[in-house]
Write an enzyme that holds these catalytic residues in place. Structure first.
Site, PDB file in Angstrom:
ATOM      1  N   SER A  47      -5.621  70.809 100.365  1.00 54.76           N
ATOM      2  CA  SER A  47      -5.379  70.087 101.611  1.00 54.76           C
ATOM      3  C   SER A  47      -3.998  70.474 102.133  1.00 54.76           C
ATOM      4  O   SER A  47      -3.029  70.548 101.361  1.00 54.76           O
ATOM      5  CB  SER A  47      -5.449  68.573 101.399  1.00 54.76           C
ATOM      6  OG  SER A  47      -5.334  67.887 102.627  1.00 54.76           O
ATOM      7  N   GLU A  48      -3.917  70.733 103.412  1.00 54.59           N
ATOM      8  CA  GLU A  48      -2.708  71.263 104.043  1.00 54.59           C
ATOM      9  C   GLU A  48      -1.448  70.449 103.756  1.00 54.59           C
ATOM     10  O   GLU A  48      -0.346  70.996 103.667  1.00 54.59           O
ATOM     11  CB  GLU A  48      -2.943  71.338 105.559  1.00 54.59           C
ATOM     12  CG  GLU A  48      -1.780  71.793 106.377  1.00 54.59           C
ATOM     13  CD  GLU A  48      -2.031  71.567 107.859  1.00 54.59           C
ATOM     14  OE1 GLU A  48      -1.088  71.176 108.556  1.00 54.59           O
ATOM     15  OE2 GLU A  48      -3.177  71.776 108.314  1.00 54.59           O
ATOM     16  N   ASN A  49      -1.606  69.133 103.592  1.00 53.14           N
ATOM     17  CA  ASN A  49      -0.431  68.288 103.382  1.00 53.14           C
ATOM     18  C   ASN A  49       0.114  68.369 101.960  1.00 53.14           C
ATOM     19  O   ASN A  49       1.108  67.727 101.640  1.00 53.14           O
ATOM     20  CB  ASN A  49      -0.741  66.826 103.749  1.00 53.14           C
ATOM     21  CG  ASN A  49      -1.910  66.266 102.963  1.00 53.14           C
ATOM     22  OD1 ASN A  49      -2.931  66.914 102.792  1.00 53.14           O
ATOM     23  ND2 ASN A  49      -1.771  65.047 102.480  1.00 53.14           N
TER      24      ASN A  49
END
Length: 211
Positions: A47-49
């Site tokens: 996930s990008e975060n």
């Protein structure tokens, strides 16, 4: 004509992810894919975060306010999973370490151009996030989106008319009607997902389909 639900679309895409893959899950509809993966396949979700080893969405008794995906929704973490700094996450994305990225789309062109961050409306705030980095950093890009916009207009086009995210980056599109591959000849039908005649599917598409 009955179209697939978003959950059915996500389940169909999940079947095509190779075991052992490192996969980024984008915001929105792609988040549903995480709920349809077989744990035995050992697919590692990014996930990008800043998560690697992300699991499915969290149930009420699993919610941890510090463990959310890029769409700010509570998720679970697989055994051995980790979360880390945003900078490290983007190094994974930009460094070619992801085998597959799954994103939503507003438009895809017959040559694989992707538009998925802006409808081009005056005063609309930018919302590109990490989509550009993912589009060029992942080895393959799958788009999960409805075949047509709310007004019925095609989202698969000869040329995109919205601001672009990436040029020639899309490999496959999974819609509520079909699975379509981007090839040197343009859009090629891989599989019809509903009972629809070829002519009707072509009319719903804004570029020529190779059947």
């Amino acid at each position: 004509m009955q179209r697939l639900t978003r959950d059915q679309m996500a389940a169909r895409l999940a079947r095509d992810i190779a075991p052992g893959s490192y996969v980024n899950i984008g915001i929105g509809m792609p988040e549903l894919v995480a709920n349809h993966l077989d744990p035995a396949d050992e697919i590692l979700l990014h996930s990008e975060n800043g998560i690697l080893g992300m699991g499915s969405k969290a149930s009420e008794d699993e919610i941890d306010g510090d463990l959310i995906n890029a769409g700010k929704r509570p998720v679970t973490l697989l055994t051995g999973g980790a979360y880390f700094h945003h900078v490290d996450s983007f190094a994974i994305m930009r460094g070619g370490h992801l085998g597959l990225c799954i994103m939503g789309g507003m438009q895809v062109s017959a040559i694989g151009d992707l538009a998925n961050w802006s409808l081009g409306k005056p005063g609309e705030p930018p919302a590109v996030g990490g989509a550009m980095d993912l589009a060029v950093g992942a080895h393959k890009v799958y788009i999960l989106m409805e075949h047509n916009a709310k007004d019925g207009s095609p989202k698969l086009l000869e040329r995109c008319t919205l601001p672009l995210t990436g040029l020639g980056v899309v490999d496959r599109i999974y819609t509520d009607l079909a699975v379509i591959e981007v090839t040197p000849r343009g859009f090629r039908l891989v599989e019809k997902l509903v009972d629809i005649p070829d002519a009707h599917l072509q009319r719903a598409t804004g570029a020529e389909l190779v059947f």
